[in-house]
Design an enzyme around this catalytic site. Structure first.
Site, PDB file in Angstrom:
ATOM      1  N   HIS A 188       0.757  -1.277   0.114  1.00  0.00           N
ATOM      2  CA  HIS A 188       0.056  -0.028   0.085  1.00  0.00           C
ATOM      3  C   HIS A 188       1.030   1.442  -0.154  1.00  0.00           C
ATOM      4  O   HIS A 188       0.437   2.348  -0.366  1.00  0.00           O
ATOM      5  CB  HIS A 188      -1.004  -0.033   1.131  1.00  0.00           C
ATOM      6  CG  HIS A 188      -1.909  -1.070   0.932  1.00  0.00           C
ATOM      7  ND1 HIS A 188      -3.207  -0.925   0.210  1.00  0.00           N
ATOM      8  CD2 HIS A 188      -2.118  -2.122   1.617  1.00  0.00           C
ATOM      9  CE1 HIS A 188      -3.980  -1.751   0.134  1.00  0.00           C
ATOM     10  NE2 HIS A 188      -3.535  -2.552   1.105  1.00  0.00           N
ATOM     11  N   GLU A 427     -11.929  -7.569 -34.883  1.00  0.00           N
ATOM     12  CA  GLU A 427     -10.398  -7.594 -35.226  1.00  0.00           C
ATOM     13  C   GLU A 427     -10.034  -8.298 -36.048  1.00  0.00           C
ATOM     14  O   GLU A 427      -9.182  -8.613 -36.748  1.00  0.00           O
ATOM     15  CB  GLU A 427      -9.421  -7.807 -34.009  1.00  0.00           C
ATOM     16  CG  GLU A 427     -10.076  -9.014 -33.332  1.00  0.00           C
ATOM     17  CD  GLU A 427      -9.096  -9.239 -31.912  1.00  0.00           C
ATOM     18  OE1 GLU A 427      -7.854  -8.504 -31.933  1.00  0.00           O
ATOM     19  OE2 GLU A 427      -9.576  -9.616 -31.051  1.00  0.00           O
ATOM     20  N   ASP A 451      -4.841  -6.239 -35.213  1.00  0.00           N
ATOM     21  CA  ASP A 451      -5.272  -7.483 -35.983  1.00  0.00           C
ATOM     22  C   ASP A 451      -6.020  -7.246 -37.222  1.00  0.00           C
ATOM     23  O   ASP A 451      -5.754  -7.773 -38.232  1.00  0.00           O
ATOM     24  CB  ASP A 451      -5.631  -8.322 -35.195  1.00  0.00           C
ATOM     25  CG  ASP A 451      -4.696  -9.337 -34.393  1.00  0.00           C
ATOM     26  OD1 ASP A 451      -3.522  -9.491 -34.928  1.00  0.00           O
ATOM     27  OD2 ASP A 451      -5.097  -9.821 -33.270  1.00  0.00           O
ATOM     28  N   CYS A 498      -9.143   0.191 -29.445  1.00  0.00           N
ATOM     29  CA  CYS A 498      -8.361  -0.054 -28.689  1.00  0.00           C
ATOM     30  C   CYS A 498      -6.831  -0.576 -29.030  1.00  0.00           C
ATOM     31  O   CYS A 498      -6.110  -0.884 -28.472  1.00  0.00           O
ATOM     32  CB  CYS A 498      -8.860  -1.363 -27.533  1.00  0.00           C
ATOM     33  SG  CYS A 498      -8.821  -2.858 -28.194  1.00  0.00           S
TER      34      CYS A 498
END
Length: 537
Positions: A188, A427, A451, A498
């Site tokens: 943390h 893709e 792709d 993306c």
């Protein structure tokens, strides 16, 4: 000049003097007591005071590092209120007639050792949390101060280790960097350092005689330089100036909308491949995570990651993003990403072979384990799931049947889960051409341009000999993207990109014209794209 290397936790350059932080060690002696009820009352009073301090720390941390990262102090308070922990302390006091300090120290050591010996790195990192809360109670029992004073001058903190409470209590305006010998990138304290934007390096062989000496912390390469010469100082001062220029862009654009002058809005999300990338997501003000590559969980192991291991990672990402959308891509192994323990056969053309969703649909045990972890984690944030390498409506329907099985199993076990958007990656040319049909089956499209380009152009993007022929700006690719967006909107769902093409600044305006709803790119690309969007008509 002394140079010591470690592991970088957060990037940046810090130049200043070292403040070697020595922990105030509580010397605990075992004392025999006669009134065990009074000693338990003494413990309970100290414990309650510690809980109050932790609640106050939570409030301070919320302001400085946000609610999600402040939750560690809520967790610490819960540790002190845990039945097992308190039962152990009470039992030691009553059964051995010992003082509260000794009972707390023994309980803390036992619990910390239990966590430290676990194989999972996440739980190993919790060992320091147990020690931290135990030390806090012991300090109160001794009548001591639980604060962390680092002085009045800006300093580079060097310590054996740092507890989260010590990190938050320090005056951030006087804190240049952290360097520790111990610690974990998943601790943390490391998470807080990243959130606070402070250069931090762990795993360094430190020495107490560094105290007061000039130093440089290079958070990019993960090292500290003690007594740097003038040439080195000049070099790092220039590096600092470069960082400041980048920060100016960040400060100017952070918090602003991704909206054109005419009012068109688009979401800017981040692509990440690991939990450690979250700091860049937060620093660059991403609106969410558009692609979390879950395969890193498989690539980094020598056997299949368990449901619990996956759940903890997905939950951590969801909680850190604090309600912002987190789109997690299911397992995308195969092609250029091979894992020995999957026992995949050698293929002549792996890019078009047994990979991604094809593995998941034929090895349902692997797929269902991941889906269970994903849906469980959705109860802790805004998680969406997307499936790679889809080429048919039938594949989507098979996925939905498996998802229904997973939900039923969770319902029967009484395990809660949230509302999960489900989308697919476009893709392949096949998916793009039938995107009107696919749009009726899912909640969103995310176009994987890497792709999509290689399949549309029939060019292996891994083959360097074909670089001259590989054209991601090919009109065929752009028209397929435009078709996908059109079909998505006609069906009432959203569409984003993306792939790497999303970060191509020369295409940002073209994507706006197409009406794309989202671009998901590397964290460092978000602000430059935001600038173009805001300057566009």
């Amino acid at each position: 000049m002394i140079s010591r290397e470690g592991k970088q936790v957060f990037h940046g350059i810090a130049i200043g003097r070292v403040r070697f932080l020595t922990k105030k060690q509580n010397v605990v002696t075992r004392r025999k007591i006669t009134d065990t009820d009074a000693e338990i009352t003494r413990y309970e009073t100290a414990k309650n005071q510690a809980v109050e301090q932790l609640r106050a720390l939570y409030g301070k941390a919320v302001k400085e590092v946000g609610e999600v990262n402040a939750q560690i102090f809520e967790v610490h308070a819960m540790m002190l209120e845990d039945g097992g922990y308190n039962d152990s302390v009470h039992n030691l006091i009553r059964s051995q007639n010992v003082n509260a300090e000794y009972a707390v120290a023994t309980t803390g050591d036992n619990f910390a050792e239990m966590f430290a010996n676990m194989e999972d790195e996440y739980f190993q990192a919790r060992s320091i949390d147990i020690k931290d809360v135990s030390e806090r109670v012991i300090t109160i029992l001794h009548g001591g101060d639980t604060g962390s004073d680092i002085g009045n001058e800006p300093v580079i903190i060097v310590a054996e280790d740092l507890a989260p409470s010590e990190t938050v209590q320090m005056d951030k305006s006087r804190l240049l960097a952290f360097v520790t010998h111990l610690g974990s990138a998943n601790s943390h304290t490391a998470i807080l350092a990243r959130t606070m934007g402070i250069p931090a390096v762990i795993g360094v062989d430190i020495e107490e005689d560094w105290n007061g000496r000039p130093a440089i912390v290079d958070g990019y390469e993960g090292k500290i330089l003690i007594d740097p010469d003038e040439t080195t100082l000049a070099y790092y001062r220039e590096r600092q100036k470069e960082d400041e220029k980048k920060k100016e862009l960040l400060l100017d654009l952070k918090g602003r909308e991704n909206v054109t002058k005419s009012g068109q809005k688009i979401n800017l999300y981040a692509n990440i491949g690991n939990v450690s990338d979250l700091a860049g997501v937060l620093e660059n003000d991403a609106g969410g995570i558009g692609l979390f590559r879950s395969e890193f969980l498989y690539l980094e192991k020598h056997t299949f990651p368990t449901e619990e291991e996956q759940f903890r990672v997905y939950r951590q990402v969801a909680e850190t993003m604090a309600g912002k959308k987190v789109i997690i891509r299911t397992l995308d192994i195969g092609a250029d990403k091979q894992v020995d323990y999957f026992d995949l056969e050698k293929e002549e053309n792996p890019a078009m072979g047994y990979r991604a969703i094809r593995i998941c649909l034929t090895r349902k045990d692997i797929f269902k384990t991941q889906l269970r972890a994903l849906f469980r984690a959705s109860n802790f944030g805004n998680i969406a799931v997307m499936y790679p390498m889809i080429i048919s409506v039938e594949e989507v329907r098979q996925i939905k049947e498996i998802v229904a099985e997973v939900k039923k199993e969770l319902d029967e076990a009484g395990i809660p889960y949230g509302t999960v958007e489900q989308g697919i990656m476009i893709e392949t040319p096949a998916a793009a051409v039938i995107s009107d049909m696919l749009a009726k089956e899912v909640d969103f499209f995310s176009i994987g341009t890497n792709d999509l380009t290689q399949y549309t152009l029939a060019i292996d993007r891994q083959n360097a000999k074909l670089d001259a022929f590989y054209d991601p700006h090919h009109e065929a690719v752009l028209r397929l993207i435009e078709l996908v967006v059109k079909n998505a909107h006609e069906a009432g769902i959203w569409a984003g990109i993306c792939g790497e093409l999303g970060a191509d600044l020369t295409l940002t305006k073209r994507f706006l014209e197409m009406g794309l709803d989202e671009l998901s790119v590397s964290p460092g690309s978000i602000l430059p794209i935001r600038q173009i969007i805001r300057e566009s008509e």
